[in-house]
Write an enzyme that holds these catalytic residues in place. Sequence first.
Site, PDB file in Angstrom:
ATOM      1  N   CYS A   1     -73.588  54.963 -35.016  1.00 55.92           N
ATOM      2  CA  CYS A   1     -73.688  54.698 -33.570  1.00 55.92           C
ATOM      3  C   CYS A   1     -72.359  54.860 -32.837  1.00 55.92           C
ATOM      4  O   CYS A   1     -72.306  54.729 -31.615  1.00 55.92           O
ATOM      5  CB  CYS A   1     -74.293  53.319 -33.305  1.00 55.92           C
TER       6      CYS A   1
ATOM      7  N   CYS B   1     -72.102  48.561 -40.197  1.00 58.52           N
ATOM      8  CA  CYS B   1     -72.087  48.200 -38.779  1.00 58.52           C
ATOM      9  C   CYS B   1     -73.011  47.006 -38.533  1.00 58.52           C
ATOM     10  O   CYS B   1     -74.177  47.029 -38.941  1.00 58.52           O
ATOM     11  CB  CYS B   1     -72.539  49.404 -37.962  1.00 58.52           C
TER      12      CYS B   1
ATOM     13  N   ARG C   1     -35.397  64.431 -49.259  1.00 60.42           N
ATOM     14  CA  ARG C   1     -34.965  64.862 -50.592  1.00 60.42           C
ATOM     15  C   ARG C   1     -34.518  66.316 -50.618  1.00 60.42           C
ATOM     16  O   ARG C   1     -33.515  66.656 -51.223  1.00 60.42           O
ATOM     17  CB  ARG C   1     -36.114  64.694 -51.596  1.00 60.42           C
ATOM     18  N   ASP C   2     -35.311  67.176 -49.957  1.00 63.37           N
ATOM     19  CA  ASP C   2     -35.027  68.620 -50.007  1.00 63.37           C
ATOM     20  C   ASP C   2     -35.010  69.211 -48.607  1.00 63.37           C
ATOM     21  O   ASP C   2     -35.524  68.617 -47.664  1.00 63.37           O
ATOM     22  CB  ASP C   2     -36.134  69.364 -50.790  1.00 63.37           C
TER      23      ASP C   2
ATOM     24  N   PRO D   1     -48.294  53.748 -53.307  1.00 68.74           N
ATOM     25  CA  PRO D   1     -48.549  54.752 -54.342  1.00 68.74           C
ATOM     26  C   PRO D   1     -49.136  56.030 -53.745  1.00 68.74           C
ATOM     27  O   PRO D   1     -49.764  55.996 -52.692  1.00 68.74           O
ATOM     28  CB  PRO D   1     -49.594  54.060 -55.216  1.00 68.74           C
TER      29      PRO D   1
ATOM     30  N   CYS E   1     -68.156  53.139 -36.406  1.00 68.06           N
ATOM     31  CA  CYS E   1     -69.414  53.311 -37.125  1.00 68.06           C
ATOM     32  C   CYS E   1     -69.748  54.802 -37.168  1.00 68.06           C
ATOM     33  O   CYS E   1     -69.714  55.484 -36.137  1.00 68.06           O
ATOM     34  CB  CYS E   1     -70.537  52.541 -36.439  1.00 68.06           C
TER      35      CYS E   1
ATOM     36  N   ASN F   1     -48.145  58.913 -41.965  1.00 69.59           N
ATOM     37  CA  ASN F   1     -48.560  57.873 -42.903  1.00 69.59           C
ATOM     38  C   ASN F   1     -49.735  57.068 -42.362  1.00 69.59           C
ATOM     39  O   ASN F   1     -49.862  56.872 -41.151  1.00 69.59           O
ATOM     40  CB  ASN F   1     -47.385  56.942 -43.199  1.00 69.59           C
ATOM     41  N   ILE F   2     -50.569  56.599 -43.289  1.00 70.00           N
ATOM     42  CA  ILE F   2     -51.740  55.814 -42.875  1.00 70.00           C
ATOM     43  C   ILE F   2     -51.614  54.369 -43.350  1.00 70.00           C
ATOM     44  O   ILE F   2     -52.569  53.614 -43.313  1.00 70.00           O
ATOM     45  CB  ILE F   2     -53.061  56.441 -43.394  1.00 70.00           C
TER      46      ILE F   2
ATOM     47  N   GLY G   1     -38.334  62.048 -44.427  1.00 69.97           N
ATOM     48  CA  GLY G   1     -39.256  61.872 -45.546  1.00 69.97           C
ATOM     49  C   GLY G   1     -40.572  62.623 -45.429  1.00 69.97           C
ATOM     50  O   GLY G   1     -41.624  62.072 -45.690  1.00 69.97           O
TER      51      GLY G   1
ATOM     52  N   CYS H   1     -76.020  48.642 -36.122  1.00 66.28           N
ATOM     53  CA  CYS H   1     -77.033  49.620 -36.575  1.00 66.28           C
ATOM     54  C   CYS H   1     -77.077  49.768 -38.099  1.00 66.28           C
ATOM     55  O   CYS H   1     -77.850  50.578 -38.602  1.00 66.28           O
ATOM     56  CB  CYS H   1     -76.767  50.976 -35.914  1.00 66.28           C
TER      57      CYS H   1
END
Length: 289
Positions: free
Chosen positions: A149, A170, A235-236, A45, A146, A119-120, A209, A173
């Site tokens: 630290c 963490c 798409r474009d 999403p 972290c 992308n992630i 994409g 710490c």
Amino acid sequence: MGRWGDDGGKQQLTLQDVAELIRKKECRRVVVMAGAGISTPSGIPDFRSPGSGLYSNLEQYNIPYPEAIFELMYFFVNPKPFFTLAKELYPGNYRPNYAHYFLRLLHDKGLLLRLYTQNIDGLERVAGIPPDRLVEAHGTFATATCTVCRRKFPGEDFRGDVMADKVPHCPVCTGVVKPDIVFFGEELPQRFFLHVTDFPTADLLFIIGTSLEVEPFASLAGAVRSSVPRVLINRDLVGPFAWQQRYNDIAQLGDVISGVEKLVELLDWNEEMQTLIQKEKAKLDAKDK
């Protein structure tokens, strides 16, 4: 000089021509730039789209504007919205689709020099593309750091916390641990700078994409040599394809998966794709049991 620029009257390249170049092994150092458009078919999403479950889940936090999720100042005050997004996108919730497996097949055939993704969601890794072939330009949930630290951890270590709606801390710490997703104003991952050598040596560029709007990622489209074919599956028309096409630019517009399927057909890789997808699906099914 027409909209195509003056390319000495050279014949406009087609998708068929590119398929031939790949089949004849004349293109062997393929660089790919991928964006959200390759992940939406997996059901990922968009946190900005009203109506999506993720958007509704975020509404309860009264975020000043959606992008605040990726701002450090906001994160330090209230990390909860970001971890709501993290819970949704954490590896294991979604599966790669046809487009990811096409990129995996490019790798299996020894043709993929590097895949640069915005992308992630980590679906490139799930599809079996090794991390050394990947540049996750906007970061990854596979590792975490972290905020106090700066110790590094595998992202998996905090999966339990994230799934239980807890902010991970963490073990050393007690600082808040943040997955290695790039927030606004943060430096891009070191690996991003591989582009300095990858793009000048590439002999074919796929752009799949992406709206090519986010810098510095977007500028990479112009970093291949002018003799190198660039194929847009999107798409474009975007970026240089919209305002400065070269004779060796190919735009396959419309649905991203259909565009990739057309290329696979021209390459005569249909059977190999089906075999790969079935094999990988069986692996993921076994893992989910």
